[in-house]
Write a protein that holds these residues in place. Sequence first.
Motif, short mmCIF file in Angstrom:
data_model
loop_
_atom_site.label_atom_id
_atom_site.label_comp_id
_atom_site.label_asym_id
_atom_site.label_seq_id
_atom_site.Cartn_x
_atom_site.Cartn_y
_atom_site.Cartn_z
N ASN A 1 0.93 -1.41 -0.18
CA ASN A 1 0.02 0.02 -0.13
C ASN A 1 0.60 1.30 -0.07
OD1 ASN A 1 -2.53 -1.73 0.42
ND2 ASN A 1 -1.95 -1.69 2.26
N HIS A 2 1.99 1.15 -0.78
CA HIS A 2 3.00 2.40 -1.22
C HIS A 2 3.48 2.57 0.29
CE1 HIS A 2 0.66 4.45 -4.72
NE2 HIS A 2 0.53 3.40 -4.73
N GLY A 3 3.83 1.68 1.08
CA GLY A 3 4.63 1.94 2.20
C GLY A 3 5.17 0.37 2.66
N TYR A 4 6.00 0.55 3.72
CA TYR A 4 6.90 -0.55 4.20
C TYR A 4 6.15 -1.17 5.41
CZ TYR A 4 8.17 2.64 7.79
OH TYR A 4 8.23 3.48 8.90
N PRO A 5 6.49 -2.64 5.57
CA PRO A 5 5.54 -3.46 6.54
C PRO A 5 5.75 -3.00 7.92
CG PRO A 5 7.25 -4.77 4.92
CD PRO A 5 7.57 -3.41 4.84
N ALA A 6 4.55 -3.21 8.60
CA ALA A 6 4.30 -2.69 9.81
C ALA A 6 5.47 -3.29 10.73
CB ALA A 6 2.95 -3.14 10.30
N ALA A 7 5.82 -4.87 10.38
CA ALA A 7 6.74 -5.34 11.45
C ALA A 7 7.97 -4.62 11.42
CB ALA A 7 6.89 -6.78 10.90
N LEU A 8 8.19 -3.88 10.40
CA LEU A 8 9.69 -3.25 10.35
C LEU A 8 9.39 -1.93 10.88
CD1 LEU A 8 12.42 -2.86 9.18
CD2 LEU A 8 11.66 -1.84 7.21
N LYS A 9 8.66 -1.15 10.95
CA LYS A 9 8.44 -0.25 11.75
C LYS A 9 8.36 -0.42 13.30
CE LYS A 9 7.24 4.09 12.60
NZ LYS A 9 7.95 4.92 13.44
N THR A 10 7.81 -1.61 13.62
CA THR A 10 7.86 -2.08 15.06
C THR A 10 9.35 -2.37 15.48
OG1 THR A 10 5.80 -2.77 14.85
CG2 THR A 10 7.17 -3.83 16.68
N ALA A 11 9.95 -3.06 14.52
CA ALA A 11 11.46 -3.22 14.91
C ALA A 11 12.23 -2.00 14.94
CB ALA A 11 12.20 -4.11 13.81
N ILE A 12 12.21 -0.96 14.16
CA ILE A 12 12.74 0.23 14.22
C ILE A 12 12.51 0.83 15.44
CG2 ILE A 12 12.97 2.61 13.13
CD1 ILE A 12 12.72 1.23 10.58
N ASP A 13 11.25 0.94 15.98
CA ASP A 13 11.01 1.63 17.10
C ASP A 13 10.98 0.76 18.52
OD1 ASP A 13 9.59 3.68 15.53
OD2 ASP A 13 7.70 2.96 15.58
N THR A 14 11.35 -0.32 18.36
CA THR A 14 11.69 -1.11 19.53
C THR A 14 13.10 -0.71 20.25
OG1 THR A 14 10.51 -2.91 18.74
CG2 THR A 14 12.18 -3.57 20.03
N VAL A 15 14.03 -0.40 19.34
CA VAL A 15 15.56 -0.10 19.70
C VAL A 15 15.47 1.47 19.56
CG1 VAL A 15 17.72 -0.54 19.18
CG2 VAL A 15 16.19 -2.38 18.90
N LYS A 16 16.56 2.12 20.35
CA LYS A 16 16.78 3.39 20.11
C LYS A 16 18.10 3.62 20.09
CE LYS A 16 15.89 8.02 22.42
NZ LYS A 16 15.06 8.55 23.20
N HIS A 17 18.83 3.73 20.96
CA HIS A 17 20.39 4.31 20.64
C HIS A 17 21.31 3.12 19.88
CE1 HIS A 17 19.73 7.39 23.64
NE2 HIS A 17 19.12 6.39 24.43
N GLU A 18 20.70 1.89 19.81
CA GLU A 18 21.65 0.93 18.96
C GLU A 18 21.77 1.14 17.49
OE1 GLU A 18 20.92 -0.57 23.19
OE2 GLU A 18 19.57 0.36 21.60
N TRP A 19 20.74 1.84 17.12
CA TRP A 19 20.88 2.19 15.73
C TRP A 19 21.74 3.23 15.35
CZ3 TRP A 19 18.52 -1.72 13.15
CH2 TRP A 19 17.33 -2.08 13.59
N ARG A 20 22.10 3.93 16.11
CA ARG A 20 22.64 5.22 16.00
C ARG A 20 24.23 5.12 15.16
NH1 ARG A 20 21.26 9.34 21.18
NH2 ARG A 20 18.99 9.33 20.48
N THR A 21 24.07 6.10 14.23
CA THR A 21 25.32 6.16 13.28
C THR A 21 25.50 5.10 12.47
OG1 THR A 21 27.12 5.09 14.87
CG2 THR A 21 26.64 7.60 15.03
N LYS A 22 24.79 3.94 12.45
CA LYS A 22 25.12 2.81 11.62
C LYS A 22 24.61 3.09 10.21
CE LYS A 22 25.49 0.12 15.83
NZ LYS A 22 24.93 -1.07 16.49
N PRO A 23 25.39 2.68 9.11
CA PRO A 23 24.80 2.79 7.80
C PRO A 23 23.87 1.87 7.52
CG PRO A 23 27.06 1.76 7.87
CD PRO A 23 26.71 2.27 9.38
N ILE A 24 22.92 1.72 6.65
CA ILE A 24 21.93 0.99 6.28
C ILE A 24 21.45 1.17 4.84
CG2 ILE A 24 19.93 2.71 6.64
CD1 ILE A 24 18.26 0.44 7.59
N GLY A 25 21.53 0.14 4.23
CA GLY A 25 21.03 0.20 2.70
C GLY A 25 19.59 -0.55 2.42
#
Length: 191
Positions: A85-109
Amino acid sequence: MDPQIGTGPVRLEIVVASVRAGRVAPVVAHWFAETARRRAEFDMGIIDLADTPLPQDLSGGPEVDAFTRRVGAAEAFVVVTSEYNHGYPAALKTAIDTVKHEWRTKPIGFVSYGGLSGGLRAVEQLRQVVVEVHMVPVRESVSFHRVKHAFAQDGTTTDGAAIDAAERMLDQIDWWARTVREGRARTEYPG
């Protein structure tokens, strides 16, 4: 610069975003994982969100703790995502929102797939979201249009643009991850 900084392989986690029954995600993720495994600069793992039960209310628990540790140990990420529906899966949004500081500064493709759009609208949304958790989205991405026609029975593809883009994206991820290593060795991230 310390000669030891950046000499070991980069810990790359591939995140499989779709959790739908009958999904194409494992085929696309396996192809990308095989591409990354051929490169000595990466130590690679796969986090399949279908096998990673994260509570939608972000309440925590042992699964969340294990996921957070794994995200914290990684130096870079590639998300394999569909477009719904023109967006990404809800499970991915939950995964991103579950973690906070551990994502910082890391490259993503991003490796996306879908029908005519190839998942590109999902990737454009994700670029905005990951910046908010202080990640660094690399410029190059991989996209499979009409994904059901993109792979042979054995999971390989002859899509030259995707093959080339995957290599260039991995080059960019490696560069950013090693640059971040060097920066973290010098000073703490101010975010």
